[in-house]
Write a protein that holds these residues in place. Structure first.
Motif, short mmCIF file in Angstrom:
data_model
loop_
_atom_site.label_atom_id
_atom_site.label_comp_id
_atom_site.label_asym_id
_atom_site.label_seq_id
_atom_site.Cartn_x
_atom_site.Cartn_y
_atom_site.Cartn_z
N UNK A 117 0.84 -1.15 0.03
CA UNK A 117 0.07 0.14 0.04
C UNK A 117 0.89 1.40 0.03
N UNK A 118 1.11 1.99 -1.21
CA UNK A 118 1.86 3.15 -1.14
C UNK A 118 3.05 2.82 -1.11
N UNK A 119 3.63 1.70 -1.35
CA UNK A 119 5.25 1.45 -0.93
C UNK A 119 5.34 0.69 0.45
N UNK A 120 4.42 0.51 1.07
CA UNK A 120 4.57 0.11 2.32
C UNK A 120 3.85 -1.38 2.55
N UNK A 121 4.56 -2.26 3.43
CA UNK A 121 4.03 -3.65 3.44
C UNK A 121 2.92 -3.57 4.55
N UNK A 122 1.86 -3.97 4.36
CA UNK A 122 0.76 -4.28 5.39
C UNK A 122 0.49 -5.80 5.49
N UNK A 123 0.08 -6.06 6.96
CA UNK A 123 0.10 -7.61 7.28
C UNK A 123 -1.39 -7.90 7.47
N UNK A 124 -1.96 -9.03 7.09
CA UNK A 124 -3.34 -9.38 7.30
C UNK A 124 -3.59 -10.97 7.48
#
Length: 249
Positions: free
Chosen positions: A12-19
């Motif tokens: 997301x926008x160059x950042x890693x999100x965890x789910x």
């Protein structure tokens, strides 16, 4: 029913999100995306989201929960600064991992309710909103309204009953949603569920404003519960109410 739980890492926008997504063997066409408020992450208060995800997945509903931008194990700025980009990224990832889904419901707690509504109004895939103890921004009160509020706090019961008439007589507006939120809820055409803790101070904050705007709104109040539904019996009541609503339309 056999279930599969998948850990996700998406951008997301160059950042890693965890789910995490819980996928039933034969998922229904309607899934659920969970949004934690600013003080929580993907497990939810007292593991409410974890338990609810397992219950719903056992009934055939695919569920995704994730750490908002800047929270938990996810990178980036805080979700307040992300402008809903993390919600959009999670929703897209959800549909990729569960291709059987045709539509989704967003469950949002506390101050995430407003962000959920703003996003839902712009995404036709969102068919429902389930809001837990929603905290919604209100329009700035006038000086007169603040004065009447102070009077109402200290006034005897007889005088309090006349405050609404006094407000109307002075031409003062009743409490209202902030304009951007009012617009979001007006533009959102899906189903709406309100789950409130009946015993928590302020648990109805924002709920009355929504009910006044929307005739098609289901309200469930968990009697005696605190704001975080900390007892197992309260959490089970919330889960049952959510599952019943989600599969009733």
């Amino acid at each position: 029913m056999r279930l599969e739980q998948r850990a996700l890492r998406f951008q997301c926008g160059g950042n890693a999100l965890i789910g995490i997504v819980d996928v039933p063997e034969r998922p229904l066409a309607r899934g659920l995306l969970m949004l934690a408020d600013s003080g929580q992450y993907r497990t939810g208060s007292h593991r409410q989201f974890t338990l609810l995800a397992r219950l719903l997945a056992g009934r055939g509903v695919a569920v995704m929960r994730f750490d908002r931008a800047g929270a938990g194990d996810s990178e980036g700025r805080s979700c307040d600064q992300a402008g809903g980009a993390d919600i959009a990224g999670a929703m897209n990832e959800f549909f990729v991992h569960v291709p059987e889904m045709k539509e989704a419901v967003i469950l949002a707690a506390g101050d995430a309710a407003g962000q959920a509504a703003t996003y839902a109004a712009a995404d036709a895939r969102v068919a429902g909103l389930a809001l837990f103890n929603p905290e919604l921004a209100q329009a700035e009160p006038s000086a007169g309204s603040l004065a009447l509020r102070a009077i109402g706090h200290y006034a005897p019961p007889l005088l309090r009953r006349h405050l609404p008439a006094l407000r109307r007589g002075l031409g003062m507006r009743a409490p209202a949603l902030a304009p951007e939120l009012a617009s979001a809820f007006d533009n959102y055409e899906g189903q709406l569920l309100l789950v409130l803790a009946g015993g928590a101070a302020g648990s109805g904050h924002g709920a009355g404003l929504l009910e006044a705007r929307r005739a098609r709104c289901r309200r469930v109040e968990i009697s005696g519960a605190d704001g975080g539904f900390s007892r197992s019996a309260w959490r089970e009541a919330v889960a049952a109410a959510s599952a019943s609503w989600l599969t009733s339309w």
